[in-house]
Design a protein around this motif. Structure first.
Motif, short mmCIF file in Angstrom:
data_model
loop_
_atom_site.label_atom_id
_atom_site.label_comp_id
_atom_site.label_asym_id
_atom_site.label_seq_id
_atom_site.Cartn_x
_atom_site.Cartn_y
_atom_site.Cartn_z
N ILE A 269 0.88 -1.17 0.00
CA ILE A 269 0.00 0.00 0.00
C ILE A 269 0.91 1.22 0.00
CG2 ILE A 269 -1.81 1.25 1.24
CD1 ILE A 269 -2.60 -1.41 2.51
N SER A 270 0.64 2.16 -0.91
CA SER A 270 1.59 3.26 -1.12
C SER A 270 0.91 4.62 -1.06
CB SER A 270 2.30 3.09 -2.47
OG SER A 270 2.93 1.84 -2.56
N PRO A 271 0.83 5.25 0.10
CA PRO A 271 0.38 6.64 0.16
C PRO A 271 1.46 7.57 -0.39
CG PRO A 271 1.10 5.93 2.31
CD PRO A 271 1.19 4.72 1.43
N GLY A 272 1.05 8.67 -0.97
CA GLY A 272 2.04 9.59 -1.53
C GLY A 272 1.39 10.81 -2.14
N MET A 273 2.05 11.41 -3.12
CA MET A 273 1.53 12.62 -3.73
C MET A 273 2.19 12.88 -5.07
SD MET A 273 3.56 15.48 -1.44
CE MET A 273 2.63 16.83 -2.13
#
Length: 264
Positions: free
Chosen positions: A122-126
Motif C-alpha cells: 500500500i503506497s500513500p504519496g503525492m
C-alpha cells in the motif's frame, strides 16, 4: 469544447505519510542467535554493506515513467519518479474545429508499505508536481454555423471565430496506490510491478478564450465581436461551465500502472 473526449482517451487510460517504523529490535536487545538477521533487516543493506537501489520503467494512466526506490526497512521503501507523455489530434464539437494537445508531466513520491513482508504493498504519496493539462486551438471556418452554451451562431466569413482552450489541474495532489511488486526485492535483481489507485487532484478548471466575429443565424448581416459582446461572452461562460461539469469525475483520476525494475 468537450475536452473530456480528448482526456478520456488516456484515462484507461501534500499527502505523504511518514514511514512506519517496522525495523526489528536492535542488536543490543536481540538474542545473540538472531543478531545477524536483525542487523540485515534494520540496515536494509545488501551483502557488501551498501544500501541497494531499485530503478525501473513503467507505463501508466499518468504517462510513461521512470522511478527509483530505496529501502527504509524490510517492510517499507521510499519511491520517487517522473511521468511524461504527449499526444495531439484534430477533433470537432458543436461546429468548432479543435487542434488538441494532451500533455502529461508529473513528479511523484510515495512510501511503499509491505504489511505482510511480501510483494503486496500500500503506497500513500503525492504528485509533488502535477503539470498534466489539455490545450487546444479552436477555429470555426467563415460561414459555418456553431453553438456556444444554448445559442447558435455563424462564423463571420470576413473575421472567423478562433481562439484557445486550456484545461489545468491542481499543481500538487495527494494520491494512494496499492498492488504487487517490490522495486528493491531481497533475493533477486529483476521484479515486475502492477498497481491500481487514484490521484485526488480536484476538479479540472477549463478556460476558453475566443476572438473573431459571430453573426446572428437568422440575420447574418448582424455580427458581433466575440471577445467583447456581453451576450456572446455569457454563452462562452456557459460553455466553459458545461465542460467543467462534464469533467468533474476526473477529480479522482485513476492511477493504474505496470512496470519492471532492476536492483543495483
Amino acid at each position: 469544447m468537450r475536452v473530456s473526449n480528448l482526456f478520456a482517451m488516456f484515462a484507461l487510460s501534500s499527502l505523504i505519510l511518514t514511514a512506519t517504523a517496522f525495523a526489528a529490535p536492535g542488536a543490543k536487545d536481540a538474542p545473540a542467535a538472531t543478531d545477524d538477521s536483525s542487523h540485515k533487516s534494520n540496515k536494509s543493506r545488501n551483502h557488501n554493506g551498501r544500501i541497494p537501489i531499485g530503478v525501473g520503467i513503467k507505463a501508466s494512466t499518468l504517462g510513461l515513467g521512470v522511478e527509483a526506490a530505496v529501502p527504509l526497512s524490510r517492510f517499507a521503501n521510499i519511491r520517487g519518479g517522473f511521468n511524461g507523455f504527449q499526444y495531439s489530434r484534430m477533433f470537432a464539437d458543436n461546429g468548432i474545429q479543435y487542434n488538441g494537445n494532451l500533455r502529461f508531466r508529473s513528479v511523484e513520491t510515495l512510501v511503499d508499505i509491505f504489511p505482510f513482508g511480501g510483494a503486496f504493498h500500500i503506497s500513500p504519496g503525492m504528485l509533488a508536481y502535477n503539470g498534466n493539462q489539455v490545450t487546444a486551438n479552436a477555429l470555426v471556418p467563415g460561414g459555418q454555423s456553431f453553438s456556444l452554451g444554448d445559442a447558435n451562431f455563424i462564423s463571420n466569413p470576413i473575421n472567423p471565430v478562433n481562439g484557445t482552450g486550456v484545461l489545468v489541474l491542481n499543481k500538487v495532489a495527494p494520491m494512494v496506490r496499492w498492488g504487487f511488486g517490490n522495486m528493491v526485492p531481497r533475493n533477486k535483481r529483476f521484479s515486475f510491478h502492477l498497481e491500481g489507485g487514484a490521484v485526488f487532484q480536484g476538479p479540472p478548471k477549463t478556460t476558453l478564450s475566443l476572438s473573431g466575429s459571430a453573426c446572428d443565424p437568422l440575420v447574418s448581416l448582424i455580427c458581433h465581436n466575440v471577445a467583447t459582446d456581453p451576450t456572446i461572452q455569457s454563452q462562452v461562460q456557459a460553455e466553459q461551465n458545461k465542460i467543467n461539469k462534464d469533467l468533474t469525475i476526473l477529480k479522482y483520476y485513476p492511477a493504474f500502472s505496470m512496470g519492471v525494475s532492476y536492483k543495483f
